[in-house]
Design a protein around this motif. Sequence first.
Motif, PDB file in Angstrom:
ATOM      1  N   LYS A 124       0.873  -1.175   0.000  1.00  0.00           N
ATOM      2  CA  LYS A 124       0.000   0.000   0.000  1.00  0.00           C
ATOM      3  C   LYS A 124       0.908   1.222   0.000  1.00  0.00           C
ATOM      4  O   LYS A 124       1.692   1.403   0.941  1.00  0.00           O
ATOM      5  CB  LYS A 124      -0.890  -0.022   1.247  1.00  0.00           C
ATOM      6  N   PRO A 125       0.839   2.050  -1.038  1.00  0.00           N
ATOM      7  CA  PRO A 125       1.701   3.235  -1.051  1.00  0.00           C
ATOM      8  C   PRO A 125       1.060   4.401  -0.281  1.00  0.00           C
ATOM      9  O   PRO A 125      -0.162   4.490  -0.203  1.00  0.00           O
ATOM     10  CB  PRO A 125       1.812   3.574  -2.540  1.00  0.00           C
ATOM     11  N   GLU A 126       1.907   5.254   0.233  1.00  0.00           N
ATOM     12  CA  GLU A 126       1.433   6.428   0.984  1.00  0.00           C
ATOM     13  C   GLU A 126       0.626   7.348   0.057  1.00  0.00           C
ATOM     14  O   GLU A 126      -0.451   7.817   0.406  1.00  0.00           O
ATOM     15  CB  GLU A 126       2.676   7.139   1.510  1.00  0.00           C
ATOM     16  N   LYS A 127       1.159   7.592  -1.149  1.00  0.00           N
ATOM     17  CA  LYS A 127       0.433   8.436  -2.114  1.00  0.00           C
ATOM     18  C   LYS A 127      -0.392   7.541  -3.036  1.00  0.00           C
ATOM     19  O   LYS A 127      -0.196   6.337  -3.068  1.00  0.00           O
ATOM     20  CB  LYS A 127       1.424   9.239  -2.952  1.00  0.00           C
ATOM     21  N   GLY A 128      -1.278   8.128  -3.843  1.00  0.00           N
ATOM     22  CA  GLY A 128      -2.113   7.350  -4.766  1.00  0.00           C
ATOM     23  C   GLY A 128      -1.285   6.723  -5.885  1.00  0.00           C
ATOM     24  O   GLY A 128      -0.239   7.256  -6.262  1.00  0.00           O
ATOM     25  N   HIS A 129      -1.750   5.592  -6.413  1.00  0.00           N
ATOM     26  CA  HIS A 129      -0.999   4.968  -7.524  1.00  0.00           C
ATOM     27  C   HIS A 129      -1.327   5.616  -8.869  1.00  0.00           C
ATOM     28  O   HIS A 129      -0.702   5.334  -9.889  1.00  0.00           O
ATOM     29  CB  HIS A 129      -1.194   3.458  -7.567  1.00  0.00           C
ATOM     30  N   ASN A 130      -2.326   6.482  -8.879  1.00  0.00           N
ATOM     31  CA  ASN A 130      -2.641   7.265 -10.069  1.00  0.00           C
ATOM     32  C   ASN A 130      -2.911   6.394 -11.299  1.00  0.00           C
ATOM     33  O   ASN A 130      -2.629   6.786 -12.425  1.00  0.00           O
ATOM     34  CB  ASN A 130      -1.491   8.257 -10.345  1.00  0.00           C
ATOM     35  N   ASN A 131      -3.430   5.211 -11.087  1.00  0.00           N
ATOM     36  CA  ASN A 131      -3.756   4.276 -12.183  1.00  0.00           C
ATOM     37  C   ASN A 131      -2.631   4.151 -13.204  1.00  0.00           C
ATOM     38  O   ASN A 131      -2.858   4.177 -14.417  1.00  0.00           O
ATOM     39  CB  ASN A 131      -5.057   4.709 -12.869  1.00  0.00           C
ATOM     40  N   PHE A 180      13.350  -1.776 -16.139  1.00  0.00           N
ATOM     41  CA  PHE A 180      14.262  -2.885 -16.451  1.00  0.00           C
ATOM     42  C   PHE A 180      15.607  -2.661 -15.783  1.00  0.00           C
ATOM     43  O   PHE A 180      16.309  -1.715 -16.099  1.00  0.00           O
ATOM     44  CB  PHE A 180      14.428  -3.007 -17.970  1.00  0.00           C
ATOM     45  N   TRP A 181      15.943  -3.573 -14.852  1.00  0.00           N
ATOM     46  CA  TRP A 181      17.244  -3.553 -14.197  1.00  0.00           C
ATOM     47  C   TRP A 181      18.084  -4.671 -14.807  1.00  0.00           C
ATOM     48  O   TRP A 181      17.528  -5.628 -15.356  1.00  0.00           O
ATOM     49  CB  TRP A 181      17.076  -3.793 -12.690  1.00  0.00           C
ATOM     50  N   SER A 182      19.395  -4.574 -14.649  1.00  0.00           N
ATOM     51  CA  SER A 182      20.223  -5.625 -15.264  1.00  0.00           C
ATOM     52  C   SER A 182      19.959  -6.982 -14.593  1.00  0.00           C
ATOM     53  O   SER A 182      20.182  -8.028 -15.183  1.00  0.00           O
ATOM     54  CB  SER A 182      21.703  -5.269 -15.192  1.00  0.00           C
ATOM     55  N   SER A 183      19.436  -6.976 -13.366  1.00  0.00           N
ATOM     56  CA  SER A 183      19.117  -8.250 -12.703  1.00  0.00           C
ATOM     57  C   SER A 183      17.750  -8.794 -13.116  1.00  0.00           C
ATOM     58  O   SER A 183      17.430  -9.945 -12.842  1.00  0.00           O
ATOM     59  CB  SER A 183      19.157  -8.066 -11.184  1.00  0.00           C
ATOM     60  N   GLY A 184      16.921  -7.951 -13.758  1.00  0.00           N
ATOM     61  CA  GLY A 184      15.594  -8.408 -14.211  1.00  0.00           C
ATOM     62  C   GLY A 184      14.557  -7.301 -14.097  1.00  0.00           C
ATOM     63  O   GLY A 184      14.783  -6.317 -13.390  1.00  0.00           O
ATOM     64  N   PRO A 185      13.416  -7.459 -14.778  1.00  0.00           N
ATOM     65  CA  PRO A 185      12.392  -6.411 -14.731  1.00  0.00           C
ATOM     66  C   PRO A 185      11.688  -6.300 -13.384  1.00  0.00           C
ATOM     67  O   PRO A 185      11.549  -7.293 -12.665  1.00  0.00           O
ATOM     68  CB  PRO A 185      11.402  -6.830 -15.819  1.00  0.00           C
ATOM     69  N   PHE A 186      11.244  -5.086 -13.082  1.00  0.00           N
ATOM     70  CA  PHE A 186      10.565  -4.793 -11.816  1.00  0.00           C
ATOM     71  C   PHE A 186       9.294  -4.020 -12.164  1.00  0.00           C
ATOM     72  O   PHE A 186       9.349  -2.984 -12.826  1.00  0.00           O
ATOM     73  CB  PHE A 186      11.501  -3.934 -10.953  1.00  0.00           C
ATOM     74  N   ALA A 187       8.136  -4.551 -11.723  1.00  0.00           N
ATOM     75  CA  ALA A 187       6.874  -3.889 -12.101  1.00  0.00           C
ATOM     76  C   ALA A 187       6.053  -3.534 -10.869  1.00  0.00           C
ATOM     77  O   ALA A 187       6.070  -4.253  -9.869  1.00  0.00           O
ATOM     78  CB  ALA A 187       6.063  -4.814 -13.006  1.00  0.00           C
ATOM     79  N   ILE A 188       5.341  -2.410 -10.964  1.00  0.00           N
ATOM     80  CA  ILE A 188       4.366  -2.024  -9.940  1.00  0.00           C
ATOM     81  C   ILE A 188       3.030  -1.846 -10.668  1.00  0.00           C
ATOM     82  O   ILE A 188       2.930  -1.055 -11.605  1.00  0.00           O
ATOM     83  CB  ILE A 188       4.730  -0.687  -9.256  1.00  0.00           C
ATOM     84  N   LEU A 189       2.043  -2.619 -10.238  1.00  0.00           N
ATOM     85  CA  LEU A 189       0.742  -2.587 -10.919  1.00  0.00           C
ATOM     86  C   LEU A 189      -0.327  -2.103  -9.939  1.00  0.00           C
ATOM     87  O   LEU A 189      -0.359  -2.529  -8.786  1.00  0.00           O
ATOM     88  CB  LEU A 189       0.380  -3.994 -11.414  1.00  0.00           C
ATOM     89  N   PRO A 190      -1.223  -1.204 -10.397  1.00  0.00           N
ATOM     90  CA  PRO A 190      -2.238  -0.663  -9.479  1.00  0.00           C
ATOM     91  C   PRO A 190      -3.369  -1.651  -9.212  1.00  0.00           C
ATOM     92  O   PRO A 190      -3.781  -2.396 -10.100  1.00  0.00           O
ATOM     93  CB  PRO A 190      -2.768   0.552 -10.255  1.00  0.00           C
ATOM     94  N   LEU A 191      -3.846  -1.652  -7.966  1.00  0.00           N
ATOM     95  CA  LEU A 191      -4.984  -2.504  -7.577  1.00  0.00           C
ATOM     96  C   LEU A 191      -6.055  -1.637  -6.911  1.00  0.00           C
ATOM     97  O   LEU A 191      -5.770  -0.512  -6.507  1.00  0.00           O
ATOM     98  CB  LEU A 191      -4.510  -3.570  -6.588  1.00  0.00           C
ATOM     99  N   PRO A 192      -7.271  -2.163  -6.774  1.00  0.00           N
ATOM    100  CA  PRO A 192      -8.302  -1.372  -6.074  1.00  0.00           C
ATOM    101  C   PRO A 192      -7.877  -1.083  -4.630  1.00  0.00           C
ATOM    102  O   PRO A 192      -7.054  -1.807  -4.062  1.00  0.00           O
ATOM    103  CB  PRO A 192      -9.534  -2.293  -6.093  1.00  0.00           C
ATOM    104  N   GLY A 193      -8.478  -0.048  -4.040  1.00  0.00           N
ATOM    105  CA  GLY A 193      -8.200   0.294  -2.641  1.00  0.00           C
ATOM    106  C   GLY A 193      -6.807   0.876  -2.482  1.00  0.00           C
ATOM    107  O   GLY A 193      -6.188   0.708  -1.436  1.00  0.00           O
ATOM    108  N   ASN A 194      -6.321   1.546  -3.512  1.00  0.00           N
ATOM    109  CA  ASN A 194      -4.964   2.112  -3.521  1.00  0.00           C
ATOM    110  C   ASN A 194      -3.894   1.137  -3.026  1.00  0.00           C
ATOM    111  O   ASN A 194      -3.012   1.484  -2.244  1.00  0.00           O
ATOM    112  CB  ASN A 194      -4.895   3.426  -2.716  1.00  0.00           C
ATOM    113  N   ARG A 195      -4.001  -0.110  -3.465  1.00  0.00           N
ATOM    114  CA  ARG A 195      -2.947  -1.090  -3.214  1.00  0.00           C
ATOM    115  C   ARG A 195      -2.207  -1.312  -4.522  1.00  0.00           C
ATOM    116  O   ARG A 195      -2.686  -0.925  -5.586  1.00  0.00           O
ATOM    117  CB  ARG A 195      -3.558  -2.410  -2.727  1.00  0.00           C
TER     118      ARG A 195
END
Length: 416
Positions: free
Chosen positions: A207-214, A220-235
């Motif tokens: 749960k982020p402090e600020k909104g995920h803003n949809n 992409f990091w050299s060790s592998g991709p990193f993703a943040i995906l928005p969910l309902p309830g600002n999670r």
Amino acid sequence: MVLEQLAQSYSNPIETDFDYDLAIAGGGIIGLTLASALKSSGLKVALIEAKPYSAAAAKGQAYAVHLLSGRIFAGIGVWDKILPHIANFRHVHLSDADYPGVVEFETSDLDTDVLGYVAEHQALLKPLQEFVRQCDNVTYLCPAEVVETRYQSSGVEISLSIDGEVKVIRTRLIVAADGAKSRIRQAAGINTRGWQYWQSCIVAFVKPEKGHNNTAYERFWSSGPFAILPLPGNRCRIVWTAPHAEAQALVSLDDEQFLTQLSRRAGDRMGKLTLEGDRFVFPVKLMQSDRYVMPRLALIGDAAHCCHPVGGQGLNMGIRDAAALAQVLQTAHIQGEDIGELLTLKHYERWRKRENLTILGFTDLLDRMFSNNLLPIVLMRRIGLLMLRRVQPVKVFALKLMTGLKGRTPEIAQKF
Ligand SMILES: Cc1cc2nc3c(=O)[nH]c(=O)nc-3n(C[C@H](O)[C@H](O)[C@H](O)COP(=O)(O)OP(=O)(O)OC[C@H]3O[C@@H](n4cnc5c(N)ncnc54)[C@H](O)[C@@H]3O)c2cc1C
């Protein structure tokens, strides 16, 4: 719909000595999608799921759901039950860790209201389970497990274990939707090709402090991709790929240490992150079955293929398999053909195998290009990112590929 009326009134003259026209082994999202899509087909379906309803729905997974998958669910008639419980994203933010340029995808690039959705497992599974329970043509056997299949020239004999008793049913066709380790695929002797990646995937809810803003972020990091995906309830859902040892070390950290590492990866754009629930680690693999069909058998979903989680493609490929197979079977049924014949099933294989291979290749290329510090590769990906930023047709092509809008659209999705 004329096709549906014809299918319902048609009675197949070939043979009547079957309990069902087809059995679907596996009531995960993909098996349920196929059963739902066959609602008005006139075919008599058995859906067999080994886990009880609530256990099947309880998986702590979340998925990026593509625009085309949403249209397929809308065509089935289940989307209005799913939509209130999932989040959408209207911006995609793509970046390379050692390059400041960012590729921003917006809804105006596709002329759509949203670019995609993110759904937790049960937000998809439960409405599909409910839908299938209302389908008059589907017998939902749950919990029941397929323990043996005996292929004959005109049908399949399937042994089921139900409450410790063995029951035998006879169908024209069995569809294996029983996941990546598909026992049915293995018992049929269908080989697979592919490899385990050098990476594992850590997944967590925060749960982020600020909104995920949809917004969906993929960095992409050299060790592998990193993703943040928005969910309902600002999670948000974290999908973090890293080499096996690093991934194991990360999940073994206590919450505070893990959050410190996570915040380094995520940056401060969403403020302080709070962990919600446990984190899990999965090995990542690429797999394609040599054949998707043989007489009396078809494979769909992870039983047929698996891919790297970058770009959130796996489940969506399976949803398209289910819609394509439903269309092929319904058409064959209307034309009085045997739905379990190889000739019929080959239509499905020709349609889906090549399209899935393109996606497998695309996700593999993305992962290899970005998890690499060799200078020529670094230069190539910089040029690629620059083209994505500056050349609109390239950007639209990539976006269509990522959202499922490239390739053949199943009829069920065409009205949306
Ligand atoms: C870390 C990670 C992140 C991912 N993220 C995404 C994403 O963002 N977007 C996306 O599109 N995909 C994603 N995927 C891929 C996605 O999870 C899979 O593609 C999808 O779950 C496959 O669904 P399925 O129904 O084919 O198989 P499963 O979900 O494995 O379902 C198979 C079902 O069959 C049942 N079964 C098994 N054997 C039998 C039997 N003998 N008899 C009866 N029933 C049986 C099982 O109980 C189960 O319910 C991700 C995968 C991983 C590992």
